[in-house]
Design a protein around this motif. Sequence first.
Motif, mmCIF file in Angstrom:
data_model
loop_
_atom_site.group_PDB
_atom_site.id
_atom_site.type_symbol
_atom_site.label_atom_id
_atom_site.label_comp_id
_atom_site.label_asym_id
_atom_site.label_seq_id
_atom_site.Cartn_x
_atom_site.Cartn_y
_atom_site.Cartn_z
ATOM 1 N N MET A 71 -9.043 -83.086 41.751
ATOM 2 C CA MET A 71 -10.689 -84.134 41.708
ATOM 3 C C MET A 71 -11.289 -82.710 40.492
ATOM 4 N N GLU A 72 -11.231 -81.804 40.433
ATOM 5 C CA GLU A 72 -12.114 -81.526 38.610
ATOM 6 C C GLU A 72 -11.505 -81.758 37.347
ATOM 7 N N GLU A 73 -10.387 -82.121 37.629
ATOM 8 C CA GLU A 73 -9.886 -82.343 36.192
ATOM 9 C C GLU A 73 -10.180 -84.299 36.133
ATOM 10 N N ARG A 74 -9.716 -84.649 37.220
ATOM 11 C CA ARG A 74 -10.788 -85.766 36.954
ATOM 12 C C ARG A 74 -12.229 -86.036 36.841
ATOM 13 N N LEU A 75 -12.504 -85.367 36.869
ATOM 14 C CA LEU A 75 -14.679 -85.167 36.273
ATOM 15 C C LEU A 75 -14.411 -84.770 35.415
ATOM 16 N N ARG A 76 -13.700 -83.718 35.333
ATOM 17 C CA ARG A 76 -14.074 -84.007 33.088
ATOM 18 C C ARG A 76 -13.681 -84.878 32.196
ATOM 19 N N ARG A 77 -12.404 -85.711 33.119
ATOM 20 C CA ARG A 77 -12.169 -86.907 32.465
ATOM 21 C C ARG A 77 -13.078 -88.073 32.232
ATOM 22 N N TYR A 78 -14.154 -87.805 33.216
ATOM 23 C CA TYR A 78 -14.516 -89.140 33.502
ATOM 24 C C TYR A 78 -15.838 -88.950 32.578
ATOM 25 N N GLU A 79 -16.271 -87.446 32.933
ATOM 26 C CA GLU A 79 -17.568 -86.932 32.110
ATOM 27 C C GLU A 79 -17.358 -87.488 30.778
ATOM 28 N N ALA A 80 -15.776 -86.939 30.181
ATOM 29 C CA ALA A 80 -15.312 -87.085 28.677
ATOM 30 C C ALA A 80 -15.836 -88.720 27.945
ATOM 31 N N HIS A 81 -15.736 -89.159 29.058
ATOM 32 C CA HIS A 81 -15.454 -91.006 28.778
ATOM 33 C C HIS A 81 -16.488 -91.812 28.918
ATOM 34 N N MET A 82 -17.243 -90.794 29.575
ATOM 35 C CA MET A 82 -18.953 -91.648 29.579
ATOM 36 C C MET A 82 -19.660 -90.975 28.728
ATOM 37 N N LEU A 83 -19.289 -89.680 28.268
ATOM 38 C CA LEU A 83 -19.895 -89.138 27.164
ATOM 39 C C LEU A 83 -19.751 -90.101 25.680
ATOM 40 N N ALA A 84 -18.025 -90.223 25.712
ATOM 41 C CA ALA A 84 -17.397 -91.200 24.633
ATOM 42 C C ALA A 84 -18.109 -92.438 24.037
ATOM 43 N N LYS A 85 -18.831 -93.140 25.117
ATOM 44 C CA LYS A 85 -19.312 -94.517 25.444
ATOM 45 C C LYS A 85 -20.733 -95.012 25.552
ATOM 46 N N ALA A 86 -21.310 -93.062 25.805
ATOM 47 C CA ALA A 86 -22.329 -93.220 25.577
ATOM 48 C C ALA A 86 -23.250 -92.835 23.933
ATOM 49 N N LYS A 87 -22.099 -92.513 23.384
ATOM 50 C CA LYS A 87 -22.104 -92.084 21.974
ATOM 51 C C LYS A 87 -21.974 -93.204 21.097
ATOM 52 N N GLU A 88 -21.407 -94.628 21.303
ATOM 53 C CA GLU A 88 -20.988 -95.282 21.200
ATOM 54 C C GLU A 88 -22.257 -96.024 20.916
ATOM 55 N N ALA A 89 -22.371 -96.590 22.660
ATOM 56 C CA ALA A 89 -23.422 -97.408 22.230
ATOM 57 C C ALA A 89 -24.574 -96.986 22.044
ATOM 58 N N GLN A 90 -24.932 -95.379 21.274
ATOM 59 C CA GLN A 90 -25.827 -95.316 20.673
ATOM 60 C C GLN A 90 -26.210 -95.580 19.517
ATOM 61 N N GLN A 91 -24.974 -95.270 19.029
ATOM 62 C CA GLN A 91 -23.946 -95.859 17.029
ATOM 63 C C GLN A 91 -24.234 -97.529 17.338
ATOM 64 N N LEU A 92 -24.055 -98.532 17.915
ATOM 65 C CA LEU A 92 -24.003 -99.655 18.140
ATOM 66 C C LEU A 92 -25.690 -100.024 17.807
ATOM 67 N N LYS A 93 -26.429 -98.781 18.477
ATOM 68 C CA LYS A 93 -27.862 -99.293 18.908
ATOM 69 C C LYS A 93 -28.294 -98.618 17.267
ATOM 70 N N ASP A 94 -27.717 -97.906 17.296
ATOM 71 C CA ASP A 94 -28.247 -97.447 15.923
ATOM 72 C C ASP A 94 -28.048 -97.995 14.486
ATOM 73 N N GLU A 95 -27.513 -99.277 14.402
ATOM 74 C CA GLU A 95 -26.776 -99.777 13.466
ATOM 75 C C GLU A 95 -27.807 -101.456 13.416
ATOM 76 N N ALA A 96 -27.647 -101.478 15.180
ATOM 77 C CA ALA A 96 -28.187 -102.726 15.375
ATOM 78 C C ALA A 96 -29.597 -102.402 14.792
ATOM 79 N N GLN A 97 -30.809 -101.467 14.587
ATOM 80 C CA GLN A 97 -31.546 -100.646 13.588
ATOM 81 C C GLN A 97 -31.878 -101.235 12.723
ATOM 82 N N ARG A 98 -30.788 -100.486 11.707
ATOM 83 C CA ARG A 98 -30.679 -100.524 10.343
ATOM 84 C C ARG A 98 -30.253 -101.758 10.389
ATOM 85 N N ASP A 99 -30.045 -102.856 10.250
ATOM 86 C CA ASP A 99 -29.893 -104.405 9.925
ATOM 87 C C ASP A 99 -30.747 -104.612 10.574
ATOM 88 N N ASP A 100 -31.853 -104.252 11.224
ATOM 89 C CA ASP A 100 -33.216 -105.397 11.223
ATOM 90 C C ASP A 100 -33.912 -104.501 10.065
#
Length: 80
Positions: free
Chosen positions: A43-72
């Motif tokens: 269970m702890e291993e699954r939690l670590r993988r889930y947290e890493a996945h969620m951090l990667a998604k958040a980072k990707e979303a932030q990058q997309l947001k930054d790119e959109a702001q730069r384009d604007d």
Amino acid sequence: MAPPGSRRWAYVRVMAGTILGGVLGFYVMHRVETSYKARLARMEERLRRYEAHMLAKAKEAQQLKDEAQRDDKAQLLPDS
């Protein structure tokens, strides 16, 4: 009254049952504990993988947001 040999045999059976019951109880609790710890580790291993996945998604979303702001900003500022 019971013969003396019969009473001795009763004591032996009670002591043997007590010892064997204790050994069996210890073995069962040991198995329960080890299976619980293994399940907890999975269970702890699954939690670590889930947290890493969620951090990667958040980072990707932030990058997309930054790119959109730069384009604007690029569209708002005239090219000189």
